[in-house]
Design an enzyme around this catalytic site. Structure first.
Site, mmCIF file in Angstrom:
data_model
loop_
_atom_site.group_PDB
_atom_site.id
_atom_site.type_symbol
_atom_site.label_atom_id
_atom_site.label_comp_id
_atom_site.label_asym_id
_atom_site.label_seq_id
_atom_site.Cartn_x
_atom_site.Cartn_y
_atom_site.Cartn_z
ATOM 1 N N GLU A 64 -2.881 -7.040 8.981
ATOM 2 C CA GLU A 64 -2.239 -6.382 10.116
ATOM 3 C C GLU A 64 -3.201 -5.483 10.913
ATOM 4 O O GLU A 64 -3.233 -5.559 12.144
ATOM 5 C CB GLU A 64 -1.011 -5.592 9.638
ATOM 6 C CG GLU A 64 0.135 -6.534 9.264
ATOM 7 C CD GLU A 64 1.183 -5.917 8.356
ATOM 8 O OE1 GLU A 64 1.119 -4.696 8.121
ATOM 9 O OE2 GLU A 64 2.057 -6.654 7.879
ATOM 10 N N ASP B 154 4.355 -11.514 13.312
ATOM 11 C CA ASP B 154 4.294 -10.263 12.563
ATOM 12 C C ASP B 154 5.558 -10.226 11.713
ATOM 13 O O ASP B 154 6.644 -9.948 12.203
ATOM 14 C CB ASP B 154 4.250 -9.082 13.555
ATOM 15 C CG ASP B 154 4.336 -7.730 12.853
ATOM 16 O OD1 ASP B 154 4.348 -7.699 11.609
ATOM 17 O OD2 ASP B 154 4.392 -6.712 13.562
ATOM 18 N N ASP C 89 -1.223 3.117 11.253
ATOM 19 C CA ASP C 89 0.039 2.368 11.359
ATOM 20 C C ASP C 89 1.171 3.154 10.704
ATOM 21 O O ASP C 89 1.298 3.168 9.483
ATOM 22 C CB ASP C 89 -0.147 0.994 10.687
ATOM 23 C CG ASP C 89 1.111 0.127 10.788
ATOM 24 O OD1 ASP C 89 2.165 0.640 11.212
ATOM 25 O OD2 ASP C 89 1.023 -1.062 10.435
ATOM 26 N N LYS D 195 10.347 -8.079 2.496
ATOM 27 C CA LYS D 195 8.891 -7.994 2.370
ATOM 28 C C LYS D 195 8.486 -7.128 1.177
ATOM 29 O O LYS D 195 7.410 -7.302 0.613
ATOM 30 C CB LYS D 195 8.321 -7.406 3.662
ATOM 31 C CG LYS D 195 6.811 -7.492 3.784
ATOM 32 C CD LYS D 195 6.411 -7.033 5.169
ATOM 33 C CE LYS D 195 4.900 -7.001 5.333
ATOM 34 N NZ LYS D 195 4.555 -6.579 6.698
#
Lengths: 107, 623
Positions: B185, B25, B207, B86
């Site tokens: 994800e 992850d 999330d 990211k």
């Protein structure tokens, strides 16, 4: 002829069997392959075979086929940690020599 | 000797041939690595027992450090300490600049496609920074598993575009790793809860991370996962809850808003600790030592905390509603709600989300680790440790993909939310007589005009055999693979000449941008339709003019007398004059009037060509 399993190994086996949700126990064995002749088999067992010898200790059934038992007699299955790595370990008194990492062996 | 793990019956590996695989992850704030050990998916800890690796890379004269040690440099050496990489990966500099001034880095060469950050160890690209994080995780995994990895699965947000996915894969390649699959994800989270082995149904993955919020609606259909829709807010997360609590403390303690920076940072830490404590208890005592040496003491109850954060949590429900609408579903259709991200530990979040979806959220797996665990399960299957498994994961492309056609219009080839992998083909033809090349312009977006969409790639198909306009058959195939990467191929059917392009990282879009692109397409639907009609009519007019001019040059003087020719030419110039009008009806009328005034000419041409074809033959030849 006997096979033993340590308390630590049994605890992990029970945990993994619970997580898997099925299986009667684990199967220990040897087969011919690897750089020094023999290699260990360590698997979940869904059913026992007619010829299997069954050793039960700390609430875990250990299944061994008669041929493998010749090479495994007296073996203790342990669970240890080496640095970050952790896993099962065969303490096998029959082993004469093994390859560098010990994954395959001769009797 | 080597340490062994339990295998499935009959799956014991030969010595030195363990099929080791991990799931990673690769997060904005923290990264994790997980593997399946004796059938059980677990995250792996470093030598200090820490599972979470802060996604921070520090470049120093004497080497590169990653994680907590790198984080320690973030205040003292911010230029050489890369955080939240990211947010940069797969993006162009202009995109990155639009993220705001929160990035202190020195970017090299403003013109480059892939931006590079200047550090003491030279300029590094976001891809290289990400690969440093991957290397550390993989080293940890190889030490933990006692062998080399056969492959890895990396998770990416569902809204990542082609460029961002390709860049993530490139980061793994640089680190010397084999990527088995990029996995969305939310899909990974669903796999971690074993929703793939449940009956068919629709699930929501909620999330709420430190700085971002994502909602995904997944459907399981005969063992296959499909992402039906995604949504979110790229600037809403647990940090905002901390800010709300910090503001409350400032109010209560009478700390002014212009307090110094270190005070504010300390307040945020205190607020964060209070938030975490309130997940376990109903009251928390807060002590703040003030600038004047005194200490302020306060008591924050869970009820008070809930009042503070309620508006923020409710803000996440709007994207949930939108995602449901996008999927054409209502809350009643949702079977399970999976909670992902540390902020979902806050009981009030669980409460409100449960209320909204009318379902008890799934919370038994650590929300920080659930994505990595799902990735590990998928990796284990992909290297063949579970050969009976038929789990096949499907995702969707977030925006439509298409090509430019005459008149600056976009022809959509793969519509948005199509499940991938997918391949779609469409035939196109040439516009002019004897045209031997065709430019293929690949676009992404929902709007009708090229200028309103995002350009992904351009290439040319050359060597088309000369033919009259409209005779060539050019098949354009779009394929999106399981990782969401696009390749486009154009092939002329009669000669077999082909050209293709694979979409490489150029620059990416944020989920906010994707959302605004979608919104624009809805807001401008009427304008776009008008624009399309106009352009289509203009293209048609151009085609008519082109054809008529060619005909006149060919046999105009033969078949027409001067007066007739003047009439045709004046109708032609009338159309040429209207072509730039902004009314498609006017152009259409001009095309029709031209066709009418040329009817006799078309008839004569037809007769002439029949005569030409028949001369010298007897009628019998045609039977």
């Amino acid at each position: 002829m006997t096979i033993t399993i340590t308390e630590a190994a049994a605890k992990h086996v029970r945990n993994y069997l619970d997580n898997r949700g099925s299986g009667v126990g684990i199967r220990l064995g040897v087969r011919t392959s690897g750089c020094s002749g023999m290699a260990y088999v360590l698997e979940f067992a869904d059913a026992s075979e007619a010829d299997d010898q069954i050793f039960e200790q700390h609430g875990v059934k250990v299944l061994v086929d008669p041929k493998s038992l010749l090479y495994l007699d007296g073996t203790e299955l342990d669970y240890t940690r080496e640095g970050l790595n952790e896993g099962f370990k065969f303490n096998n008194p029959n082993v004469k020599d093994a390859c560098g990492c010990g994954e395959s062996f001769n009797v | 000797m080597a340490l062994l793990q339990l295998s499935e019956p009959g799956q014991s590996a030969a010595p030195h041939q363990h099929r080791l695989a991990v799931g990673i992850d690769l997060g904005t704030t923290n990264s994790l690595v997980a593997t399946v050990r004796s059938g059980k998916a677990v995250t792996l800890a470093d030598s200090e027992g820490e599972h979470l690796l802060p996604s921070v890379v520090h470049y120093a004269e004497d080497g590169v450090v990653v994680g907590r040690k790198a984080w320690a440099h973030s205040a003292s050496d911010p230029m050489n300490t890369i955080i939240s990489v990211k947010r940069l990966i797969g993006r162009g500099l202009s995109d990155i600049k639009s993220l705001g001034s929160s990035l202190p880095y020195n970017f090299q060469d403003a013109e480059a496609v892939v931006p590079r950050i200047k550090t003491v160890r030279g300029a590094v690209s976001p891809i290289e920074v990400s690969s440093e994080i991957l290397k550390v995780l993989v080293k940890r995994a190889e030490e933990s598993l006692g062998g080399e990895l056969e492959g890895i699965v990396i998770t990416v947000p569902a809204y990542f575009d082609d460029a961002q996915r390709q860049a993530t894969k490139d980061a793994a390649t640089i680190a010397g790793l084999k990527v088995l699959r990029l996995l969305n994800e939310p899909t990974a989270a669903a796999v971690a809860y074993g929703l793939d082995s449940k009956a068919d149904g629709v699930h929501a993955i909620y999330d709420l991370g430190g700085g971002t919020f994502d909602i995904s609606i997944l459907r399981l259909n005969r063992g296959v996962f499909e992402v039906l829709s995604t949504g979110g807010d790229s600037a809403l997360g647990g940090d905002d809850l901390d800010h709300a609590v910090a503001e409350w403390i400032m109010q209560q303690a009478g700390i002014s808003r212009d307090a110094d920076h270190s005070m504010l940072r300390r307040l945020l830490q205190i607020a964060c600790a209070a938030k975490e404590a309130l997940s376990e208890t109903d009251h928390v005592q807060i002590d703040v030592s003030l600038a004047d040496g005194t200490t302020w003491q306060g008591d924050l109850s869970r009820d008070q905390f809930n009042t503070l954060v309620d508006p923020l949590i409710r803000k996440t429900l709007a994207p949930c509603r939108r995602a449901l609408r996008d999927a054409g579903l209502s809350t009643e259709d949702i079977e399970d709600v999976v909670m992902v991200g540390g902020s979902t530990r806050v009981p009030r979040v669980r409460e409100l989300v449960g209320e909204f979806f009318k379902a008890d959220p799934l919370v038994t797996i650590d929300p920080d680790r659930v994505v990595a665990i799902g990735a590990a399960i998928q990796a284990d299957i992909l290297v063949g440790n579970k050969p009976d498994s038929e789990m096949l994961l499907l995702d969707v492309n977030p925006l439509s993909l298409g090509i430019e056609t005459m008149g600056g219009l976009v022809e959509k080839i793969i519509p948005r939310n199509t499940t991938i992998p997918v391949a779609r083909a469409q035939e196109f033809t040439t516009f002019k007589d004897g045209q031997t090349a065709m430019a293929v312009h690949v676009l992404q977006g929902e709007r009708e005009l090229v200028t309103d969409n995002r350009s992904l790639a351009r290439f040319e198909l050359r060597g088309i055999p000369p033919m009259v306009a409209g005779a060539a058959r050019i098949r354009v195939t779009f394929s999106v693979d399981a990782d969401g990467l696009l390749s486009v191929e154009a092939e002329e059917q009669s000669s077999g000449v082909k050209a293709s392009v694979e979409v490489k990282p150029s620059y990416g879009l944020t989920d906010g941008e994707i959302e605004s692109m979608l919104k624009e397409s809805i807001d401008h639907a009427q304008d776009d339709m008008e624009a399309r009609k106009l352009r289509e009519q203009q293209v048609e007019a151009e085609r008519v003019i082109e054809a008529l001019k060619a005909a006149l040059a060919d046999d105009g003087s033969e078949l027409l007398n001067t007066e007739e020719r003047d009439r045709v030419e004046s109708a032609l110039s009338n159309l040429a004059a209207t072509i730039n009008s902004d009314s498609h009806a006017k152009i259409k009328a001009a095309v029709e009037s031209l066709e009418k005034s040329c009817e006799f000419y078309v008839e004569r041409r037809m007769n002439a060509s029949v005569r030409r074809a028949m001369s010298g033959h007897s009628v019998d030849d045609f039977e």
